[in-house]
Design an enzyme around this catalytic site. Structure first.
Site, PDB file in Angstrom:
ATOM      1  CD  GLU A 194     -50.875 -13.822 -61.213  1.00 42.34           C
ATOM      2  OE1 GLU A 194     -51.890 -14.065 -60.626  1.00 42.34           O
ATOM      3  OE2 GLU A 194     -50.583 -14.698 -62.141  1.00 42.34           O
ATOM      4  CD  GLU A 241     -53.255 -18.199 -60.475  1.00 41.77           C
ATOM      5  OE1 GLU A 241     -54.491 -18.256 -60.779  1.00 41.77           O
ATOM      6  OE2 GLU A 241     -52.898 -17.290 -59.415  1.00 41.77           O
TER       7      GLU A 241
END
Ligand SMILES: *[C@@H]1O[C@H](CO)[C@@H](O)[C@H](O)[C@H]1NC(C)=O
Ligand SMILES: *[C@@H]1O[C@H](CO)[C@@H](O)[C@H](O)[C@H]1NC(C)=O
Length: 993
Positions: free
Chosen positions: A280, A191
């Site tokens: 995710e 991320e």
């Protein structure tokens, strides 16, 4: 002869209905391997199109190697085919130059268990992982030792992570799927964004992984629709996007955010040549100190959330998904970052105790469908209710539909939900949809398709299964479809409060009973049948049964009691290493209804051997190849009854322990010793580290004082409790000390002047300033006086704040002179030479008792005084004491028994307590913050057949009475489990030598 010819003719007709196959788009490779490739629909592994569906599990949050298989088997049993695993740099590379793959940090047991269970691995070693873990997984030493900005191309950061990445690559490369191992992809960092210096960091990381022999695709998880790392510098092989649509506030779990409606458009715009990947996707939420607890998070992200949001992702044509967290586990030791407490249950489908929840059932319903549906792997997005869907109309504007079509077979998947995805209203509608028999409006015989509140459905047309199986349409959902023995088998399901309908083609000569159940009406004409299921049906109904076809229907709850374990392929056809992997090694299975869990199955010589768990005695309903005549359960032959048409019933009797319960000992006979000698007048700290640095790489530079840096991480003490001692020559006019202390959100710090308590600071922020007034007479003029500060380190922050300040950022004696010397003490040995190599870097902190090894099994407390834990500290003053006791367990083998340590209910008493079980810090309780009172501890940390030692480090935060209560309690008792589990609990003499 004529009959035979006729049936041959019909068989030909029947056969001719089978799907046509058209060409797939050219596949893309990363240039390193052709074993894992992709096109614009999906990933390909060994020339097979795969819908990669799985979830996240962190082995470091369950440091018992034998139990990893338990999680993997439970995932495979839910129809999942991959597990996503973060590796924690801070635990693996605890000090500069030290790489540690010993004990629970080893990789081989992960890959061996994955191979045994038959589950692929998406490997996410960071170096940065976020994960609500301290420093987002970056090594603590690195946060203080390097001047450069972390996660950039800064030379010192690059040099700091290279040895870690090299070691990761070396240890993982042999386990790539290209070598017959389970790793199919490796994620780059976590991320992030593609800004200059970040992009170069990614590019360098990729080169480093490649140098180390990683050849599978490198992937990335964008935290948002940021389009990072798709193109340009640092671009990865496969782009994906993470999403947590319900966010992380579990305190109002019935209030939903709407689904994001632009996922498909986003994917089509930013990376249409790759499959749509969600590395995710929300499967729960983490809960902060003082939060509502994980049951609320499980509600926020419950089965209804999975039903609506996960199917919405399928509607966006997502074909790689990983749910975060599938199993959360435990932030034992110092694993947590400040935003989360010991439990990392996450409200996940598999709870912290490893029990299966109702969320698991819904996940399983969806993923059994995905596993069963090769046609669902390759779908084009045709349109949705906002764009209009060619050929499709839905009779209610309150329903929202998206049509996916398999371009080869023509199979339609119409995914319907409420137009307002948060709506709790009941709606009903009909759907006009194209089929191979022309456009039809369904349902034909029942009233309508219903969505009751937060519900979503996948309506299919021209759905093929097994060799010849073919549903013309179904408003009921598909749980299982495929081949069992010689038969094409489908198990459909639906809510028992609604009506459902499906139409199917029949093999030649097949007759269908019209009188199966009062709730199922079947009609058939000319090789085609239609079944109407009326509201009220509970249980399993055999709708059609011939030698070549079996159509089953059950209500949604009953359906979820069925398991379809992959049967290991022992033939040479299987891909080496993947013999247990569904779709790759094997497509052989059976259907088993009834037990709590089926872990695996094998077939030999007509005997079906099942292994699994029971939470009660159960009637097994088994659909197996017709040559199966006997069934064993966990190695024992079971009596089978009824053996009609390939269905066996067998009653398996659970052990008496499930009825009688498990007796646990009381925790009593506590021994007590003071653990804060540091405030005694004669305490000698001359061997402590002198805190005299004047520069720091950490975020906050000293705020006031004299420039000395009092941050534990700068002296090797970067974990858990840290103690400071500031000396000053008193004039007698000193009245207080003004301190700014950083410990991370929800930390506490207690301050003493000599042996007198001066107060505790509590903070919801990372740091806090407080004036600690010296009690009357506590300062002695003309001699050395000491200010002692005991503080928490709640973990280091994430998201570019990894260089967290933890210590005293400002110090000032009010009314007096200066501190002559500051000394600091943290866990024994600091990060350079801590002695407990097995439990690792994050287990211990700097409390006196921890430094002495009082928490370790085998430490001799016989000379200590007896004192019950519930009595708190002697004298009811602020301070720290250690309570130690031991107890024996002798629990039966062949079971999975789950235990917790249960404190008294939340009562806001001013104390913090560390719970040590056989030396492992398995709980941190902040009694006046909450919410956690119950601390699950797995077997392997607990010794189930022998002696256990439990120690409580009790920190009384005020001059007030505290009365902690602690008991051992049972979370669950199951027959089965993964087998013997070794306890790893090095003793006092082994650790302290
Ligand atoms: C880091 O990347 C930037 C470009 O964004 C470049 O200017 C700089 O030279 C790089 N630094 C190192 C040490 O490679
Ligand atoms: C994939 O690409 C093919 C052309 O090669 C195209 O026909 C098809 O619509 C695409 N499908 C998706 C889902 O991108």
């Amino acid at each position: 002869m004529l009959v035979a010819l006729l049936s041959l003719f019909f068989a030909f007709l029947w056969h001719s209905r089978a799907k046509v196959v058209t060409a797939d788009p050219p596949r893309k490779t990363n240039g390193y391997t052709d074993v894992v490739t992709w096109d614009n629909y999906t990933l390909w592994i060994y020339n097979q199109r795969v819908f990669l569906t799985g979830g996240e599990f962190h082995t470091f949050r369950l440091p018992v190697q034998e139990l990893w298989l338990d999680i993997f088997q439970k995932m495979v049993a839910a129809g999942l085919n991959h597990v996503s695993i973060y590796i924690h740099m801070g635990l693996t590379n605890p000090a500069p130059g030290v790489i540690d793959f010993d004990d629970w940090r080893a990789f081989k047991p992960i890959f061996d268990a994955a191979t045994l269970a038959g589950i692929f691995v998406v490997w996410r070693p960071g170096p940065y992982i976020n994960a609500e873990t301290t420093a987002g997984g970056l090594s603590h030493w690195l946060t203080s030792e390097i001047a450069g900005t972390v996660r950039t191309n800064a030379t010192d950061f690059t040099e700091a992570y290279i040895p870690y990445i090299d070691a990761i690559a070396r240890e993982s490369a042999p386990y790539q799927v290209t070598n017959g191992g389970p790793i199919v992809a490796v994620q780059i960092d976590n991320e992030y964004d593609q800004k200059p210096t970040h992009a170069e960091f990614f590019e360098h990381l990729q080169r480093q992984y490649r140098k180390g022999g990683i050849i599978v695709p490198l992937t990335y998880n964008d935290p948002n629709e940021r389009e990072s790392f798709i193109n340009g510098t640092g671009a990865v092989d496969l782009y994906g996007m993470d999403a947590y649509p319900q966010r992380f506030d579990c305190s109002d779990p019935k209030t939903w955010y709407p689904v994001a409606t632009n996922y498909h458009a986003y994917h089509t715009r930013v990376n249409p040549s790759q499959p749509w990947y969600m590395p995710e996707y929300q499967a729960g939420a983490y809960d902060p100190w003082g939060g509502p607890g994980y049951d609320a998070c499980a509600l926020l992200t419950g089965p209804d959330f999975e039903d609506v949001f996960y199917k919405h992702n399928y509607a966006a044509n997502t074909k790689l998904i990983s749910y975060y967290m599938l199993y959360g586990g435990t932030n034992w030791g110092g694993i947590a970052f400040p935003g989360v407490y010991t439990s990392y249950d996450y409200g996940s489908p598999i709870r912290e105790t490893r029990q299966l929840s109702d969320k698991y059932d819904e996940l399983k319903r969806q993923n059994m469908f995905i596993r069963s549906s090769p046609e669902f792997r390759k779908t084009d997005w045709i349109g949705d209710s906002s764009t209009g869907i060619p050929g499709v109309s839905i009779s209610s504007a309150d329903a929202f539909g998206t049509l996916l079509t398999n371009p080869d077979s023509g199979t339609n998947f119409l995914i319907v939900r409420q137009n307002d995805s948060t709506s709790t209203a009941s709606i009903a509608f009909k759907v006009t949809i194209p089929t191979s028999e022309g456009s039809i409006m369904i349902p034909l015989t029942t009233d309508s398709i219903a969505l009751d509140g937060r519900q979503s459905k996948i309506i299919v047309t021209d759905y093929h299964f097994g060799t010849h199986g073919w549903l013309l349409y179904a408003t009921a959902s598909i749980y299982f479809a495929g081949k069992i023995g010689d038969r094409d088998v489908v198990l459909l399901y639906g809510s028992s409060t609604q009506s459902h309908e499906f139409a199917f083609f029949l093999p030649p000569g097949a007759r269908v009973s019209s009188d199966l159940s009062p709730y199922v009406q079947v009609s058939s004409t000319r090789g085609k049948g239609t079944a109407s299921v009326l509201p009220g049906l509970v249980g399993l109904v055999t709708v059609v049964e011939t030698n070549s076809l079996l159509i089953l229907y059950a209500d949604a709850v009953t359906a979820a009691t069925f398991w379809a374990p992959p049967v290991r392929d022992e033939t040479p056809n299987a891909i080496k290493g993947l013999e247990t992997f569904w779709q790759f090694g094997t497509n052989t299975t059976v259907l088993v209804g009834g037990p709590y869990l089926v872990r695996n199955a094998s077939i030999s010589d007509g005997v079906l051997a099942l292994r699994g768990d029971l939470n009660a005695s159960a009637m097994l309903t088994v659909f197996a190849p017709s040559n199966i005549f006997a069934v064993t359960w966990n190695g024992e032959l079971v009596d089978t009854m009824g053996h009609e048409g390939g269905m066996l019933q067998a009653y398996v009797v659970a052990s008496a322990h499930l009825q009688d319960g498990i007796d646990l000992p009381e925790l009593k006979d506590w021994k007590y010793a003071d653990s804060l000698p540091e405030i005694k007048v004669d305490f000698d700290d001359s061997d402590w580290v002198v805190a005299n640095k004047t520069s720091t790489n950490l975020n906050v530079k000293p705020l006031f004082g004299d420039g000395r840096v009092l941050y534990g991480c700068d002296y090797g003490y970067c974990e858990n409790n840290v103690i400071w001692r500031g000396h000053f020559e008193a004039t007698g006019s000193e009245t207080a000390v003004n301190l700014t202390i950083y410990g991370g959100e929800f930390f506490a710090a207690s301050v003493w002047i000599n042996d007198q308590f001066a107060g505790t600071v509590y903070s919801r922020d990372e740091g806090a300033n407080q004036l600690f007034t010296f009690p009357e007479g506590s300062v002695v003029a003309g001699q050395d006086n000491v200010v002692t500060v005991l503080q928490d380190n709640m973990g280091l922050d994430e998201d570019d704040n990894e260089k967290s300040t933890r210590g005293i950022a400002g110090f000032d004696l009010v009314g007096g002179g200066n501190f002559t010397i500051w000394r600091v003490q943290g866990k024994l040995g600091g990060y350079l030479s801590y002695p407990d190599k097995v439990r690792g870097l994050l287990n211990e902190g700097g409390l006196y008792g921890e430094r002495q090894g009082w928490h370790l099994p085998g430490f001799d407390t016989s000379s200590w005084e007896s004192r019950d834990l519930s009595e708190g500290l002697p004298g009811e003053g602020a301070g720290v004491g250690f309570f130690v006791t031991s107890f024996d367990l002798d629990l039966p083998a062949g079971m999975d028994i789950q235990l917790s340590f249960q404190f008294e209910p939340f009562n806001e008493q001013p104390y913090r307590a560390l719970l040590f079980v056989n030396g492992w810090q398995y709980g941190k309780r902040a009694a006046n913050v909450g919410p956690q009172t119950r601390f699950p501890v797995p077997q392997g940390i607990l010794e189930y057949n022998g002696k256990n030692t439990v120690a409580i480090a009790l920190w009384a935060l005020e001059n007030a009475e505290v009365s902690p209560m602690l008991q051992l309690s049972v979370d669950g008792v199951f027959d089965g489990g993964v087998g013997p589990i070794a306890t790893v609990a090095p003793t006092y003499s082994e650790v302290r030598g």
